[in-house]
Motif scaffolding. Structure first.
Motif, PDB file in Angstrom:
ATOM      1  N   ALA A   1       0.837  -1.198   0.000  1.00  0.00           N
ATOM      2  CA  ALA A   1       0.000   0.000   0.000  1.00  0.00           C
ATOM      3  C   ALA A   1       0.869   1.244   0.000  1.00  0.00           C
ATOM      4  N   ARG A   2       1.940   1.194   0.792  1.00  0.00           N
ATOM      5  CA  ARG A   2       2.819   2.348   0.834  1.00  0.00           C
ATOM      6  C   ARG A   2       3.523   2.529  -0.505  1.00  0.00           C
TER       7      ARG A   2
ATOM      8  N   ILE B   1       2.391   1.702  -3.469  1.00  0.00           N
ATOM      9  CA  ILE B   1       1.462   2.260  -4.445  1.00  0.00           C
ATOM     10  C   ILE B   1       1.266   3.750  -4.194  1.00  0.00           C
ATOM     11  N   ALA B   2       1.159   4.101  -2.915  1.00  0.00           N
ATOM     12  CA  ALA B   2       1.039   5.521  -2.579  1.00  0.00           C
ATOM     13  C   ALA B   2       2.264   6.294  -3.076  1.00  0.00           C
TER      14      ALA B   2
ATOM     15  N   ALA C   1      -0.739   0.566 -10.578  1.00  0.00           N
ATOM     16  CA  ALA C   1      -0.009   1.806 -10.302  1.00  0.00           C
ATOM     17  C   ALA C   1       0.978   2.091 -11.427  1.00  0.00           C
TER      18      ALA C   1
END
Ligand SMILES: Nc1ncnc2c1ncn2[C@@H]1O[C@H](COP(=O)(O)OP(=O)(O)OP(=O)(O)O)[C@@H](O)[C@H]1O
Ligand SMILES: Nc1ncnc2c1ncn2[C@@H]1O[C@H](COP(=O)(O)OP(=O)(O)OP(=O)(O)O)[C@@H](O)[C@H]1O
Ligand SMILES: [Mg+2]
Ligand SMILES: [Mg+2]
Lengths: 332, 295, 333, 504
Positions: free
Chosen positions: B47-48, B50-51, B77
């Motif tokens: 998740a990080r 992709i962020a 992404a």
């Protein structure tokens, strides 16, 4: 005024057995698991295996001893894994720079200093211990990476130093880590059970306000618990470093929860005020033997996860059920 | 013309390979006047990562290098970057095939081949010792779920029966790229199996952990240790004659190759889609040809 | 606003003050240290911030309920991963594959049901055995993770469905799909906790469980429902996130529990139960996300990021303490 | 009266705890419209009997009848469904919630979708609160209320449902006279509605004022039932403790010694202002006032728990600054706090360890705690205070309320303090032990200790004090010698009327 004893039940043996069960629920669980594994694999009870398990549990165990103090005082310590990485890296690095005789005290001093910071934040500033130690988990990791530059640390001359004695040595046929673990457990067990300091730890965890009203300097007690914890972590780091004579920065990562699981498995309440060193040792051994037992049976590691889950819950359930005298919780 | 290149790495603190990679990458970028870099670390969390991809796209960098935490999860992404006309270079371990359309190039080692080569080293050694028909081995794999761990194990397990059909792989347990964990796993193996002829570890860190366990049990001499990603500890153990072989893989080469690929892409050069850099076998016999790893 | 109100607002809202500080800091530091020409407080960047807060944020709302209730859930990360696996894997089941894109709502439903079921398991054990939730869910954190690995070994589970991805990447009224889910969940949980009998009972039980039992509240089922709610939200978080990414590693979601708890506690929820607020939790989630994003924005390296995040956590706690110091004449206990 | 069907009947109830037979075949009944007192020494089993009735404990033997019908009370919900309301001895409130939410805990009025019907809730609550004449409203957060007001919130619960029977377990322990009057009115009302009331208290005057019959327990056994109108205090006491009480005041005046403690112009925020007084060795000074008068806060300041904003504290003529209870204890000050559960005891610890907690550092054999010395101290004070417990290993949390209080008192007496401060020392203590504690206080003074007694019970203050200080709203109104004081001028003083104002 003459005093009368309270109404009592007679010397009911049933009640005594019940009380014994209530006190020793976790011990019984432990015996049951041992029997189970022995049936499943005859090698389980071989002396070599037993010693091996205890030796590899020693690092976790030593840390659990310190965390027991912290938990009984009503706090948490999630930073032990990260701090253990720090100690390990530092002592390995200093070993080559200062020699083992100076490196070890220097590492203890640095680890205790960090422990003192945590103790100050939680004890004197009264900040929430879960968050403080969670924050320290991250911060200490950053510190370790900064210290090592992210590189593995290794002792250059692995053969020409007596440093390996803590992790790999033997005395009387017993591995040194086990001896350290046993000695520290005995020492801290006595401190907790028999000294004024131990009594204060229970009081502060049981009811901090009442402890203050009784003239106990609560902040000082909490602070000292974190020092004890840091001391144990430093010892664990020493054993770890000496055992592998080299290390990664993440060597202790994730151990905080295992340590906590062992302490809780031993029956210490997270609300503080209860728990003993002896039971923590049992908790540590249960975890160690579960891992080892399942490995011997040859189950996949993820089956171990599931079994550990079930065993943790069964063991603690047995413990609380014995304490309250009925199997199911009384809450509606 | 100055290029702004962003990189999102897998998990920097976790071992010195990744740390050395990061350092080498930054050093290479600094040495090059033409590039400026944004270096991010996903900490192993998809998740990080992709962020971070989204952030890099939002910052409008010229190219993105990604060391995927999960070769498939990052595809959408990567597609976003592609749609924003930002070329993406995958480094170290590749993304899945569905994502190839959105990627400019891959640069890194070939982990499957590495696994296969480790199997060959192991088999060759057994043949020298004349035990290729009876040898029993165990495997200690990397962190469960990571592409590198999975690919190396696969390469090893597929290749071994081809070269040494009679060697049995008795059991595999993960060592989480962790020396201590691996040492514990090996201790249990030693109790469980009276006869272990070889250990294959997903990297040398774990291999040395297993070696330590075997030494403590006094059985190191009977066992052939083969690893991958030759770390300094592995190299030393090899020099001492305790550890047999490994795969030589330099994070510096890895990082420099990735940066160069990105620059080539930006300059419009023709780059091959799969840019494997070579990771040769290293054993006690040929280790003199290699310098000691710095990590 | 009257001065008295302002000061209570400040006291309650240390977290909002902290968010403002963070924004100011990163805006200024960004000017000097960032490669990007864009300002940190660029509108699109802020929208992205909300979106990126969704995975942790959605779970944090459930964690607030659980913690107000006097419990804790350490298994949310594993629940998150297992729900994600069900979501992605179910779309490859033959009857589902046959439905084409109509399989999507079913996949969502299966994932959400998985979350609810896992929550129910935790809740049921807490209810019936009386073992502390910390221990039950610490065990479940391992156990559920074991189930995750059993499902597909160490392989990632993947199913890339571009319809799903397009939906997840869509923007409606300028906000991303994930942001909408985060806002909806926040609103719904706020309503639940402040307006409904169930929510008020949650506070009562967390405050004084014995009193609640004595008052005849069915504490056991109540707790179980709350665990089902957090299971549902952990699964919803997975649904929102993995709809967009299409592949789950068996390790995904590790440490989520710690981040989520951190966000909730930063928002001022008491670990001992009985007090806490959804809106402040929202602040806690934003604060963490801004920190992560901001440190990336100014190009901090891994060591610094770890160090700073850790110290900031402690600093916020300290700030909160300072704002809430009671008068000098307060009892020194 | 016997021709009516009892509202409730308990028959041959037996309840044992590990090591304790708390109830030994007790029978008890309450008629509709009757106030039935349940009396007995601390630890006699009163609360346990009521917990059996309230579904909190399950009896080992015996049965419960509601009307004619035998019932099983498996949990508090069952009891509630049968119309039994239980006002607990120990406060059972959620402190972060509002008064309304606490009063209707477990049965908040609902609207659609499970929403709380706040309007109805607050309206109903305010109605009840008006009946109770309290100074707070439905929206007040319970944690901000004084203990007495919290007790009123508990009591308010009795008025929320159509009760068959209401159990009051020592409701007046922390109430002042004004609130007691309100409570008694409430009880009268309930009685008129035909509700059966079980009333537990150690205060004879209340028992004789409001009850119809009195049942007595002793050591877990039923001792008999008396009709209130036909008996007297002495007979009840006989039944309870097996002998009569010597209620005469110990007049053995010690010669008043030097000033042990002097307080000059002490203020602490707006808790209390400009308070000055002195206590000599050998003197007992009673502090009397209404709830919120600030007496507890003065005591806490003297014990190092609060920092005064102005003024001085002098011990033996020397000014001291006390930063913590540890400082205060080192200088010979002891405080028996108001809230025994929260401040006085570590409930999860055993009796002995609680009692010796302030002196663990002094009781040492080498580096260890001298457990033998501890047990000796415990035994000494167990006998002196008649503490009922199976042994020192019993957890304090398992003792009856009164016995818990005695542990706290023993803990501080064993410190041999210069200044002993006792805050509501006999709250929840049975008559026998109460007179014993009064004697102890007098004895201590006779031995040359200075004693500060804070109490909301006028008879107690009048009985033990050499001097009485009246406080009102944080101010010291007047100090009486025992010759000057009358009930009337004391009541006037604590209502804020100064002698000069009265004259004017
Ligand atoms: N949970 C328990 N475990 C063990 N013993 C208990 C428990 N509860 C009560 N007891 C014991 O039962 C006996 C009766 O206690 P109970 O609380 O009923 O007394 P009581 O009559 O209400 O006294 P008081 O006037 O002090 O409130 C006491 O000896 C007490 O120690
Ligand atoms: N006039 C008042 N009305 C309501 N509350 C008050 C008032 N004055 C002070 N208070 C609050 O009431 C509390 C006083 O507590 P407390 O009842 O313990 O006082 P006290 O004089 O010791 O009375 P008691 O010992 O009889 O309970 C303090 O917390 C204070 O903030
Ligand atoms: Mg009682
Ligand atoms: Mg008071």
């Amino acid at each position: 005024m003459q005093s009368r004893p309270a109404a009592r039940t007679g010397g009911l043996t049933g009640a005594k057995v019940g009380t014994f069960l209530a006190r020793q629920g976790i011990l019984i669980a432990f015996v049951l698991f041992m029997v189970g594994f022995t049936v499943a694999n005859e090698r389980f009870l071989e002396p070599d295996n037993i010693l091996g398990v205890i030796r590899s549990s020693a690092i976790l165990g030593v840390m659990a001893l310190g965390v027991t103090f912290v938990v009984i005082s009503g706090n948490l310590d999630l930073s032990v894994g990260s701090l253990m990485s720090f100690s390990t890296i530092v002592v390995l690095d200093l070993h080559d720079k200062l020699g083992p005789a100076l490196a070890i005290p220097a590492m203890f001093a640095m680890t205790l200093a960090i422990g003192a910071v945590i103790g100050f934040l939680v004890g004197y500033l009264r900040l929430n211990s879960l968050i403080v130690t969670l924050g320290m988990l991250s911060a200490i990791h950053g510190l370790t990476l900064t210290y090592s530059g992210g590189q593995n640390m290794d002792i250059a001359d692995k053969e020409g130093t007596w440093f390996s004695v803590f992790g790999q040595g033997e005395a009387l046929g017993i591995p040194v880590p086990i001896l350290i673990f046993a000695a520290l457990a005995a020492l801290l067990g006595i401190v907790l059970a028999k000294t004024p300091f131990g009594r204060k730890v229970y009081a502060v965890g049981g009811n901090g306000t009442a402890a203050t009203f009784s003239g106990i300097r609560r902040a000082r007690v909490v602070f000292s618990c974190y020092l004890v914890s840091a001391f144990c972590v430093a010892t664990a780091g020493l054993i770890q470093a000496s055992r592998s004579m080299g290390s990664q920065n993440t060597v202790g990562q994730g151990m905080e929860l295992e340590v906590l699981a062992a302490v809780i498995l031993g029956g210490a309440s997270l609300m503080g005020g209860s728990g003993t060193i002896f039971k923590t040792v049992i908790g540590v051994l249960i975890l160690g033997f579960i891992q080892n037992g399942l490995l011997l049976i040859g189950l996949e590691f993820y089956v171990q996860y599931v079994v550990t889950w079930i065993i943790i819950i069964l063991a603690v359930w047995l413990d609380v059920a014995a304490k309250r005298g009925r199997l199911l919780s009384p809450i509606a | 013309q100055e290029y702004r290149i962003g990189i999102t790495q897998n998990n920097v603190g976790v071992d010195s390979y990744q740390t050395t990679y990061e350092k080498a990458f930054i050093a290479a970028a600094e040495a090059n006047d033409m590039v400026e870099t944004v270096v991010l670390d996903a900490g192993g969390d998809v998740a990080r990562q992709i962020a971070q991809m989204e952030d890099l796209i939002q910052q409008e960098v010229d190219a993105i290098i990604i060391w995927p935490t999960n070769g498939e999860a990052v595809i959408p992404a990567v597609r976003k970057a592609f749609q924003a006309d930002i070329p993406v270079i995958v480094t170290n371990s590749n993304i899945a095939k569905q994502g190839f359309d959105f990627v400019a190039s891959f640069s890194g080692p070939d982990n499957i081949t590495q696994g296969a080569r480790s199997a060959e080293i192991m088999c060759d050694r057994f043949k020298e010792m004349g035990i290729e028909d009876e040898a029993q081995i165990v495997q200690i794999s990397g962190q469960p779920g990571y592409t590198t761990a999975i690919e190396r194990a696969k390469g090893f397990e597929d290749r071994l029966p081809e070269v040494c059909p009679n060697v049995t792989l008795m059991e595999t347990q993960p060592g989480d790229w962790n020396r201590e964990k691996s040492q514990q796993v090996m201790e249990a193996f030693l109790v469980k199996y009276d006869d272990i002829d070889g250990v294959y570890a997903g990297d040398d860190n774990m291999g040395v952990g297993a070696l330590n366990a075997a030494k403590a049990a006094g059985r190191a001499g009977d066992i052939v240790f083969v690893g991958a990603t030759n770390f300094a500890v592995g190299y030393e153990a090899m020099a001492n004659g305790d550890y047999w072989g490994s795969i030589y893989q330099s994070p510096v080469d890895d990082a420099e190759a990735a940066l160069q690929t990105a620059i080539d892409v930006l300059e419009g050069k023709d780059v091959p889609f799969l840019n494997y850099f070579d990771t040769p076998k290293i054993t006690q016999e040929n280790m003199g040809d290699f310098s000691k790893p710095v990590f | 606003m009257a001065p008295g109100q302002l000061s209570t607002f400040l006291k309650r809202g240390a977290i909002w003050g902290f968010i403002v500080l963070e924004l100011i800091f990163f805006s200024i530091a960004g000017e000097f240290m960032s490669l990007s020409e864009k300002a940190f407080m660029n509108w699109d960047n802020m929208l992205l911030l909300l979106k990126q807060s969704a995975p942790l944020g959605i779970i944090a709302m459930g964690m607030t309920l659980i913690m107000v209730n006097g419990n804790i859930d350490l298994s949310v990360g594993a629940t998150f991963a297992l729900a994600a696996i069900v979501l992605l894997d179910s779309m490859t089941w033959p009857f589902m594959a046959a439905m084409g894109d109509w399989a999507i709502p079913f996949a969502w439903m299966f994932a959400l049901l998985t979350g609810v079921a896992l929550g129910a398991i935790n809740g049921f054990i807490v209810w019936k055995t009386g073992v502390d939730a910390f221990i039950v869910t610490l065990g479940a954190m391992l156990g559920f993770r074991g189930l995750v690995f059993m499902y597909n070994g160490e392989q990632p589970t993947s199913h890339l469905n571009w319809t799903l991805v397009d939906f997840a990447e869509a923007q409606f009224l300028g906000l991303h799909t994930a942001t909408w889910f985060l806002l909806l969940v926040t609103a719904a949980m706020w309503w639940l906790m402040n307006r409904t009998v169930h929510g008020r009972n949650a506070y009562a039980i967390g405050d004084n469980r014995e009193a609640a039992v004595n008052a005849g509240i069915r504490v056991g089922p109540h707790i179980m429902i709350n665990f089902m709610i957090i299971g549902f939200l952990a699964a919803l978080s997975a649904v929102v996130f993995y709809s967009e990414s299409g592949s789950v590693n068996p390790n995904d979601g590790t440490l989520y529990e710690l981040w989520v708890i951190t966000a909730v506690v930063l928002g001022g929820t008491k670990l001992t139960g009985g007090s806490g607020s959804i809106i402040s939790t929202f602040g806690g989630v934003l604060a963490i996300q801004i920190l992560r994003k901001g440190l990336g924005h100014i190009g901090a390296d891994t060591e610094t990021v770890n160090l700073v995040i850790g110290l900031i956590l402690i600093a916020v706690l300290f700030l909160d303490r300072q704002l809430n110091v009671r008068g000098k004449e307060a009892l020194r206990v | 009266m016997t021709d009516k069907t009892p509202a409730l009947r308990l028959e041959n109830i037996v309840k044992t705890f590990p090591g304790v037979r708390a109830l030994d075949g007790v029978s008890f009944e309450v008629l509709p419209g009757e106030v039935h007192a349940l009396m007995g020494e601390n630890g006699a089993g009163k609360s346990t009997l009521m917990k059996v009735l309230g579904g909190i404990h399950q009896p080992n033997e015996g049965r419960i009848l509601v009307g004619e019908e035998p019932v099983v009370m498996a949990n508090p919900l069952d009891a509630k469904a049968k119309g039994i309301v239980f006002i607990h001895q120990e406060l059972s409130l959620a402190e972060e919630l509002t008064v309304a939410e606490n009063i209707y805990l477990g049965e908040l009025p609902r609207k659609s979708f499970g929403r709380v019907d706040w309007k109805t809730l607050h309206a109903r609550t305010d109605e009840i609160l008006a009946q109770l004449k309290v100074g707070f409203d439905a929206r007040t957060v319970v944690g901000t209320l004084s203990i007495a007001n919290q007790q009123m919130v508990e009591i308010a619960r009795a008025l929320t449902v159509d009760a068959k029977a209401v159990i009051f377990d020592e409701p007046t322990a922390s109430l002042t006279d004004a609130e007691k009057v309100v409570l008694f009115e409430v009880i009268e009302d309930l009685k008129r509605q035909g509700v059966g009331i079980i009333y537990i208290s150690h205060r004879m005057e209340e028992i004789f004022r409001i009850t119809d019959r009195i049942s007595v327990l002793r050591d877990g056994q039923y001792r008999g039932t008396l009709v209130t109108a036909e008996t007297d205090e002495d007979e009840v006491t006989q039944l309870m403790i097996g002998r009569s009480l010597d209620l005469s005041r110990n007049e053995s005046h010690a010669e008043l010694g030097d000033v042990a403690v002097e307080v000059r112009g002490l203020s602490c925020g707006d808790l209390y202002r400009d308070v000055s007084f002195e206590i000599r060795r050998g003197e007992v000074v009673g502090f009397y006032g209404l709830v919120g008068a600030g007496r507890t806060e003065i005591a806490e300041t003297l014990f190092g728990l609060r920092e005064p904003s102005f003024g001085q504290i002098l011990l033996d003529g020397e000014e001291v600054r006390l930063h913590s209870p540890a400082d205060a204890i080192a200088r010979g000050i002891s405080l028996v706090p108001e809230d025994r559960k929260g401040q006085g005891l570590v409930l999860g610890m055993n009796c002995r360890d609680n009692m010796t907690l302030p002196q663990v550092d002094d009781l040492k054999a080498g580096p260890f705690v001298a457990e033998g010395a501890e047990v000796a101290i415990f035994d000494q004070y167990r006998d002196r205070l008649d503490i009922r417990t199976p042994g020192w290993r019993q957890l304090v949390g398992n003792l009856s309320g009164g016995n818990q209080q005695k542990i706290v008192i023993g803990k501080w007496l064993s410190m041999h303090p210069t200044l002993l401060i006792v805050d509501e020392p006999t709250r929840g203590i049975d008559v026998g032990s109460k007179s014993e504690i009064h004697k102890l206080v007098r004895d201590l003074a006779a031995q040359g200790y200075a004693v500060m007694v804070i109490s909301s019970e006028m008879p107690e203050v009048l009985h033990v004090s050499d001097r009485i200080v009246a406080m009102y709203h944080g101010e010291l109104i007047r100090s009486f010698t025992s010759d000057e004081v009358t009930e009337d001028n004391l009541i006037q003083a604590i209502s804020g009327i100064r002698p000069d104002e009265k004259a004017a």
